[in-house]
Design an enzyme around this catalytic site. Structure first.
Site, mmCIF file in Angstrom:
data_model
loop_
_atom_site.group_PDB
_atom_site.id
_atom_site.type_symbol
_atom_site.label_atom_id
_atom_site.label_comp_id
_atom_site.label_asym_id
_atom_site.label_seq_id
_atom_site.Cartn_x
_atom_site.Cartn_y
_atom_site.Cartn_z
ATOM 1 N N ARG A 7 -3.484 0.293 -6.135
ATOM 2 C CA ARG A 7 -4.262 1.222 -5.315
ATOM 3 C C ARG A 7 -3.370 1.840 -4.244
ATOM 4 N NH1 ARG A 7 -3.243 -0.834 -1.151
ATOM 5 N NH2 ARG A 7 -4.396 0.769 -0.071
ATOM 6 N N GLY A 8 -3.983 2.795 -3.485
ATOM 7 C CA GLY A 8 -3.194 3.545 -2.511
ATOM 8 C C GLY A 8 -2.693 4.804 -3.207
ATOM 9 N N ALA A 9 -2.880 5.964 -2.554
ATOM 10 C CA ALA A 9 -2.654 7.238 -3.248
ATOM 11 C C ALA A 9 -1.261 7.367 -3.894
ATOM 12 C CB ALA A 9 -2.938 8.386 -2.283
ATOM 13 N N ARG A 13 -9.650 7.832 -10.857
ATOM 14 C CA ARG A 13 -10.117 7.951 -9.463
ATOM 15 C C ARG A 13 -9.936 9.413 -9.034
ATOM 16 N NH1 ARG A 13 -8.217 3.537 -5.349
ATOM 17 N NH2 ARG A 13 -10.267 4.041 -4.486
ATOM 18 N N GLN A 30 -9.377 -3.951 2.367
ATOM 19 C CA GLN A 30 -7.932 -3.707 2.203
ATOM 20 C C GLN A 30 -7.165 -4.001 3.499
ATOM 21 O OE1 GLN A 30 -10.354 -1.699 1.108
ATOM 22 N NE2 GLN A 30 -9.746 -0.449 -0.630
ATOM 23 N N ASP A 69 -5.565 10.332 1.453
ATOM 24 C CA ASP A 69 -5.673 10.443 -0.013
ATOM 25 C C ASP A 69 -5.561 11.879 -0.490
ATOM 26 O OD1 ASP A 69 -6.714 7.614 0.337
ATOM 27 O OD2 ASP A 69 -6.567 7.888 -1.836
ATOM 28 N N ASN A 128 -9.501 10.218 3.753
ATOM 29 C CA ASN A 128 -8.879 8.884 3.725
ATOM 30 C C ASN A 128 -10.012 7.860 3.639
ATOM 31 O OD1 ASN A 128 -6.489 7.195 3.837
ATOM 32 N ND2 ASN A 128 -7.215 6.516 5.842
ATOM 33 N N LYS A 129 -9.643 6.606 3.592
ATOM 34 C CA LYS A 129 -10.609 5.516 3.408
ATOM 35 C C LYS A 129 -11.824 5.665 4.315
ATOM 36 C CE LYS A 129 -10.518 2.892 1.009
ATOM 37 N NZ LYS A 129 -11.236 3.133 -0.263
HETATM 38 O O1 MRU Z 1 -9.282 2.785 -2.159
HETATM 39 P P1 MRU Z 1 -7.840 2.627 -1.806
HETATM 40 O O2 MRU Z 1 -7.494 1.244 -1.369
HETATM 41 O O3 MRU Z 1 -6.921 3.160 -2.882
HETATM 42 O O4 MRU Z 1 -7.659 3.578 -0.537
HETATM 43 C C1 MRU Z 1 -6.381 3.775 0.007
HETATM 44 C C2 MRU Z 1 -6.357 4.558 1.258
HETATM 45 O O5 MRU Z 1 -7.361 5.043 1.741
HETATM 46 C C3 MRU Z 1 -4.996 4.803 1.869
HETATM 47 O O6 MRU Z 1 -5.104 4.997 3.257
HETATM 48 C C4 MRU Z 1 -4.366 6.064 1.245
HETATM 49 O O7 MRU Z 1 -4.410 6.013 -0.147
HETATM 50 C C5 MRU Z 1 -2.963 6.254 1.684
HETATM 51 S S1 MRU Z 1 -1.861 5.021 1.032
HETATM 52 C C6 MRU Z 1 -0.294 5.403 1.592
#
Ligand code: MRU
Length: 336
Positions: free
Chosen positions: A49-51, A88, A189, A230, A240-241
């Site tokens: 996970r994470g963009a 996603r 997370q 994201d 973002n999250k």
């Molecule tokens: O749902 P996730 O855990 O993939 O969400 C991730 C985030 O919101 C991060 O802040 C974003 O992807 C940036 S990661 C460098």
């Protein structure tokens, strides 16, 4: 001595090796994926996970598809890309990496070339994080307490992270910054991943529940907020999250700088503003319980948007590998 940087993804013996982030912090378990659908599942379930990291996972998945047998290579790559695009919807980097791999395949790249391309994306992401860290660390006051949410660290990228890259860079430059991390309901997370990787690096970090951010700001405990992203629209509106928007509103109210740290591959110049960013809706069960244990009565309803959009006007700046950009963003973003 700090531990070596965690490697959340790698290529070994013609397989993609992924650190299963759903098992952290209890267990450091690696998945070995030999098929694209296994990687697509890992992305969907947040094992990876994470963009930036899911972009990287998709690039390696396409390299895997290219080595397969049966149809012609461009056809195999195109069907892998379709599967991966459906995992996603919000992270721009996923689509950016898939498009880059598909366009190489269309230009006649071999399976070996495509593996090299995935590796190049990996190396470039590490370098991008390093530059984001360098540009961002100059913004962090001496000894500051930085608030962050979710995980925008080494577990979310091919390098040191974006928001956490800035923190690592500040510490490496001798600035004794500390971190307050929001736990990040519903999937934690912040608690599970950000605390895990910061403690591993011996960076002082304290966990708060998401609802404590307001009081911490009111008590003067937070000097700066830095989050990942994201997807960023052309005008600087940032997805973002879930919970990030609330932190930005609070920071604005309290006069605390609010920065977004993200690579240019997160910026989607095709979208005029944040209202056009696709927001992932996940299963209500993630909110109605945790780790399979119900925390709400049977039959209860729940909402579960995975991301929210922070309007550009309350973003102090966007820290990219090209420098710190400020409003008006549509002219600040370099083309492409
Ligand atoms: O749902 P996730 O855990 O993939 O969400 C991730 C985030 O919101 C991060 O802040 C974003 O992807 C940036 S990661 C460098």
């Amino acid at each position: 001595m700090a531990a070596p940087r965690v490697q959340p993804i790698g290529w070994k013996d013609d397989r993609v090796v992924i650190l299963d982030q759903t098992r952290l912090p209890q267990e450091e378990r690696y998945l070995t994926c030999g098929r694209v659908d296994q990687i697509a599942d890992a992305i969907r379930t947040l094992q990876v996970r994470g963009a930036p990291l899911i972009g990287l996972a998709a690039a390696y998945a396409i390299a895997l598809a290219a080595r397969g047998e049966g149809e012609e290579l461009p056809t195999r790559v195109a069907s892998a890309a379709d599967l991966l695009r459906a995992t996603r919807p919000t992270a721009r980097n996923l689509f950016w990496a898939i498009d880059r791999m598909v366009s190489r395949a269309e230009q006649g790249a071999s399976a070996a070339d495509l593996l090299e391309e995935a590796r190049a994306i990996h190396r470039e992401d590490a370098e991008t994080c390093r530059r984001i860290g360098e540009h961002g660390s100059a913004l962090v006051p001496e000894g500051a307490t930085v608030l962050t949410i979710c995980n925008a660290g080494a577990l979310a990228t091919g390098g040191d992270g974006t928001a956490l890259g800035v923190i690592r860079s500040a510490r490496a430059a001798g600035n004794p910054v500390k971190v307050l991390a929001c736990e990040t309901r519903p999937l934690l997370q912040g608690a599970r991943l950000t605390l895990w990787e910061l403690l591993r690096d011996e960076i002082p970090a304290t966990l708060i529940t998401d609802s404590m951010a307001a009081t911490c700001m009111q008590r003067g405990m937070i000097d700066i907020v830095i989050t990942g992203a994201d997807r960023i629209a052309r005008n600087g509106d940032t997805a973002n999250k879930i919970g990030t928007y609330g932190l930005a509103v609070l920071a604005h109210h309290h006069g605390i700088p609010f920065y977004v740290a993200a690579p240019m591959s997160t910026v989607d110049l095709s979208l005029a503003d944040g209202s056009q960013i696709p927001i992932e809706e996940r299963r209500p069960e993630e909110v109605l319980g945790f780790a399979g244990i119900p925390t709400a009565p049977k039959g209860a309803l729940a909402l579960n948007p995975a991301f929210d959009v922070t309007p550009a006007e309350i973003v102090t700046g966007i820290i990219t590998e090209r420098g710190v950009l400020t409003a008006p963003y549509d002219t600040a973003f370099p083309d492409g």
